[in-house]
Design a protein around this motif. Structure first.
Motif, short mmCIF file in Angstrom:
data_model
loop_
_atom_site.label_atom_id
_atom_site.label_comp_id
_atom_site.label_asym_id
_atom_site.label_seq_id
_atom_site.Cartn_x
_atom_site.Cartn_y
_atom_site.Cartn_z
N PHE A 207 13.81 -5.81 -11.01
CA PHE A 207 12.19 -5.97 -10.94
C PHE A 207 12.03 -7.00 -12.11
O PHE A 207 12.64 -7.33 -13.09
N GLY A 208 11.02 -7.97 -11.67
CA GLY A 208 10.48 -9.16 -12.68
C GLY A 208 9.21 -9.44 -12.35
O GLY A 208 8.73 -8.89 -11.66
N PRO A 209 8.63 -10.40 -12.95
CA PRO A 209 7.33 -10.89 -12.85
C PRO A 209 7.23 -11.34 -11.33
O PRO A 209 5.97 -10.95 -10.90
N GLY A 210 8.22 -11.76 -10.56
CA GLY A 210 8.15 -12.17 -9.31
C GLY A 210 7.80 -10.94 -8.11
O GLY A 210 7.49 -11.11 -7.13
N SER A 211 8.13 -9.77 -8.80
CA SER A 211 8.38 -8.55 -7.96
C SER A 211 6.97 -8.31 -7.42
O SER A 211 6.61 -7.48 -6.41
N LEU A 212 5.94 -8.62 -8.37
CA LEU A 212 4.51 -8.29 -8.23
C LEU A 212 3.69 -9.22 -7.43
O LEU A 212 2.59 -9.15 -7.32
N VAL A 213 4.34 -10.43 -7.03
CA VAL A 213 3.68 -11.47 -6.41
C VAL A 213 3.25 -11.20 -5.07
O VAL A 213 4.42 -11.02 -3.93
N MET A 214 2.12 -11.20 -4.59
CA MET A 214 1.56 -10.72 -3.14
C MET A 214 1.71 -11.96 -2.16
O MET A 214 1.46 -13.11 -2.92
N GLY A 215 2.50 -11.68 -1.12
CA GLY A 215 2.54 -12.64 -0.26
C GLY A 215 1.58 -12.40 1.13
O GLY A 215 1.63 -11.19 1.45
N GLU A 216 0.75 -13.27 1.80
CA GLU A 216 0.10 -12.90 2.72
C GLU A 216 1.04 -13.11 3.94
O GLU A 216 1.56 -14.21 4.40
N GLU A 217 1.33 -12.06 4.76
CA GLU A 217 2.27 -11.90 5.94
C GLU A 217 1.63 -12.51 7.31
O GLU A 217 1.73 -13.07 8.19
N SER A 218 0.29 -11.76 7.39
CA SER A 218 -0.55 -11.86 8.52
C SER A 218 -2.11 -11.58 8.09
O SER A 218 -2.52 -11.20 7.04
N ASP A 219 -2.80 -11.60 9.04
CA ASP A 219 -4.24 -11.14 8.77
C ASP A 219 -4.65 -9.91 7.78
O ASP A 219 -5.66 -9.88 6.84
N ASN A 220 -4.20 -8.86 8.20
CA ASN A 220 -4.36 -7.72 7.25
C ASN A 220 -2.99 -7.06 6.58
O ASN A 220 -2.71 -6.01 6.37
N VAL A 221 -2.17 -7.89 6.39
CA VAL A 221 -0.91 -7.58 5.76
C VAL A 221 -0.44 -8.49 4.90
O VAL A 221 -0.10 -9.71 4.93
N ALA A 222 -0.54 -7.84 3.44
CA ALA A 222 -0.21 -8.72 2.15
C ALA A 222 0.64 -7.67 1.51
O ALA A 222 0.17 -6.64 1.21
N ARG A 223 1.69 -8.15 0.93
CA ARG A 223 2.56 -7.22 0.07
C ARG A 223 3.34 -8.08 -0.84
O ARG A 223 3.55 -9.23 -0.75
N ALA A 224 4.04 -7.41 -1.79
CA ALA A 224 4.90 -7.78 -2.73
C ALA A 224 6.32 -7.58 -2.52
O ALA A 224 6.49 -6.57 -1.77
N PRO A 225 7.32 -8.10 -3.20
CA PRO A 225 8.66 -7.81 -3.06
C PRO A 225 9.19 -6.33 -3.26
O PRO A 225 9.75 -5.55 -2.72
N ILE A 226 8.21 -5.71 -4.18
CA ILE A 226 8.34 -4.26 -4.38
C ILE A 226 7.83 -3.30 -3.48
O ILE A 226 7.92 -1.89 -3.60
N HIS A 227 7.27 -3.79 -2.48
CA HIS A 227 6.59 -2.98 -1.40
C HIS A 227 7.42 -2.97 -0.27
O HIS A 227 8.07 -3.70 0.10
#
Lengths: 357, 83
Positions: A207-227
Motif C-alpha cells: 500500500f502506498g499513494p499509488g494504491s488509491l489512484v483511480m484509473g478509468e477502465e471503461s464508461d462506467n468502470v473506474a477503480r484503483a489498485p486496492i479495489h
C-alpha cells in the motif's frame, strides 16, 4: 485430482449472519434506469446487504457461531477444530481463526486453520474440516466462512459494486459412526489468478499513494489498485469449462445420477452464470434455490445463506441429498455431496453492531 | 454443430435478441458492437451467455476484447465450435 469421500461425519447445523443494512441497486446512481432494469433482469440482483465500517467478517461469523452453539446446545469446549474461510480478514495478521477462537471461548487446544479462499471457500472449508477431523479423530468442528467484499469494490465500478454483498456463516460437523459418506471434488486453475483479483495492498504491491489512484477502465468502470477487479466473461468461461465437469465427476464418483440430489446449492454468483450451470447440467431450475435477488453475491457465505433462507424446513424434516458447488477467485472450484438426516438450519441473524472483540 | 449450421445473419439476429436490441437501428455483421448505445461490460456478459446457450461454447474475455465487429465474434464462436 482431488475427488474423495470421508466417512463417519455428519453435517449437522448451519447458521448465517447478515448486516441489517439493505442497499437497493436502483439507488446507487451508477447505472441508468434502463441499465438498472437490465441488470436486475439478467444478473438477478436487486438488493444487497452492506456491513457498516464497524463490522468485519469475524463479527458476522462469530455472531453466527454463537447462535449455532447456543441453538445446538453445545459448549465451546466441545469444539476441537475451527476452519475460518475469508479473503477479507480483520487484519493482515493474525488470522481470523485466532480472533474467533477468543470470542467464541474455544479452548487453547483447538486446532485452528485459516483459509484464503473466495467464492469456492465454503466447499474448501468443509473439505478441509472433514479431512482434518478424519485424520485427527476430533469429534466436533466448525467452519466459519464469511466476507465483507463490499469494502473492496470501487464506488465507481459498475461491474462489481452492484454485485457484492456481506455475510458470515457457521457450520457444525460432528463425528457420527455409520453416517452416509461425504463426497468432495476440488480443483483450481492458477492461470486464472487475475480473473478476480485485488492487485494492490499486499507484499507484491504494498500500500502506498499509488494504491488509491483511480484509473478509468471503461464508461462506467473506474477503480484503483486496492479495489477488486473482476473479468466477468472469464468467470462464465471458466465456470462452463471447469465447474460443470467437476460436478459431473463428483456424481460419477459417488455413483449417483444427476436427478438424485434433492437440491443443487450453487454459489450465488450472478443469474447469468447460475442459469448456465442449470442448463448445462440439465436439472430443473427449482432444484437450484437462489438468494441472489435479495442478498447479492456474498462470496463464501452464499451457499450456507441460501441453505438457511431457502431450505431450512426441508432440511429439518428428513433425509436430504445436497450437491453444493462453489467457484471463484483463484480460479478455484469445488463441489460436495452431503446427505443430511436432519440438518439444523437456523434463520439468518440480522447484525447491526459487533458484539465484543 | 458445424460451421454450415451457423448462418452469419442468424448469428447477428441472435446477437440483437440477447441485447433485446431493437432492429430499426440495423445491427448487422459489420456493426462495431462496442459503439452500440449504452454498451457496458454487462452487455458483453449477456452476449457471451447467449453464445453458450445457443451454440454451446463460451469465449474468453481476451477473445471478446480483441473482437471489433459482430462478424469477428461470429468467427470466434465458429472456431470454438470446431475445437
Amino acid at each position: 485430482m482431488a475427488v474423495f469421500s470421508i466417512s463417519d461425519l455428519r453435517f449437522s447445523a448451519v447458521c448465517t449472519a447478515l448486516p441489517i443494512q439493505v442497499v437497493r441497486n436502483q439507488d446507487l446512481g451508477l447505472l441508468s434506469q434502463t441499465q438498472t432494469e437490465a441488470f436486475a433482469r439478467s444478473v438477478g440482483i436487486q438488493t444487497r446487504r452492506v456491513a457498516p465500517a464497524s463490522i468485519c467478517a469475524s463479527d458476522l461469523c462469530v455472531a453466527a457461531g454463537r447462535c449455532l452453539l447456543d441453538r445446538a446446545g453445545l459448549r465451546p469446549a466441545e469444539i476441537g477444530l475451527l476452519v475460518f474461510v475469508t479473503q477479507t480478514p480483520d487484519y493482515p495478521l493474525p488470522g481470523n481463526s485466532m480472533l474467533a477462537q477468543r470470542r467464541l471461548g474455544l479452548p487453547a487446544s483447538t486446532y485452528l486453520v485459516d483459509l484464503n479462499q473466495g467464492c469456492a471457500g465454503y466447499v474448501y472449508g468443509l473439505a478441509s474440516l472433514a479431512g482434518l477431523m478424519s485424520a485427527t479423530g476430533i469429534e466436533k468442528g466448525l467452519v466459519l466462512a464469511g466476507d465483507t467484499l463490499t469494502r473492496t469494490v470501487s464506488s465507481r465500478d459498475g461491474s462489481t459494486l452492484p454485485i457484492f454483498s456481506d455475510a458470515g456463516s457457521a457450520t457444525l460437523i460432528e463425528r457420527d459412526l455409520g453416517a452416509d459418506l461425504m463426497y468432495f471434488n476440488l480443483g483450481s486453475q492458477g492461470q486464472g489468478a487475475d480473473i478476480i483479483r485485488i492487485r494492490g495492498g499486499g507484499a507484491r504491491e504494498p500500500f502506498g499513494p499509488g494504491s488509491l489512484v483511480m484509473g478509468e477502465e471503461s464508461d462506467n468502470v473506474a477503480r484503483a489498485p486496492i479495489h477488486l477487479a473482476m473479468r466477468g466473461i472469464d468467470v462464465l468461461h471458466y465456470c462452463a469449462k471447469y465447474v460443470v465437469p467437476n460436478i459431473k465427476e463428483l456424481l460419477d464418483f459417488a455413483n449417483i445420477d444427476r436427478g438424485t440430489p434433492d437440491y443443487y446449492v450453487f454459489h450465488q454468483a450472478n443469474r447469468i452464470v447460475n442459469d448456465c450451470l442449470v442448463r448445462q447440467l440439465g436439472i430443473p431450475a427449482d432444484k437450484a434455490p437462489e438468494t441472489l435477488s435479495e442478498y447479492g453475491n456474498t462470496s463464501c457465505a452464499s451457499i450456507p445463506a441460501t441453505m438457511c433462507c431457502r431450505l431450512s424446513e426441508r432440511l429439518a424434516c428428513g433425509p436430504t441429498k445436497l450437491l453444493l458447488s462453489g467457484f471463484g477467485s483463484g480460479f478455484s472450484w469445488g463441489s460436495a455431496l452431503i446427505s443430511g438426516k436432519s440438518v439444523q438450519c437456523f434463520e439468518p441473524l440480522g447484525i447491526n453492531e459487533a458484539d465484543g472483540r | 454443430m458445424s460451421r454450415e449450421t451457423i448462418d452469419v445473419q442468424t448469428f447477428a439476429r441472435n446477437f440483437e435478441r440477447y441485447l433485446e436490441y431493437p432492429a430499426p437501428t440495423g445491427l448487422d455483421v459489420k456493426t462495431r458492437f462496442q459503439d452500440l448505445p449504452g454498451w457496458t461490460s454487462l452487455q458483453a456478459l449477456i452476449v457471451v451467455a447467449g453464445f453458450e446457450c445457443d451454440y454451446g461454447v463460451t469465449v474468453s474475455e481476451d477473445e471478446f476484447r480483441e473482437a471489433d465487429t459482430v462478424h469477428d465474434l461470429y468467427s470466434v464462436v465458429v472456431r470454438r465450435m470446431a475445437e
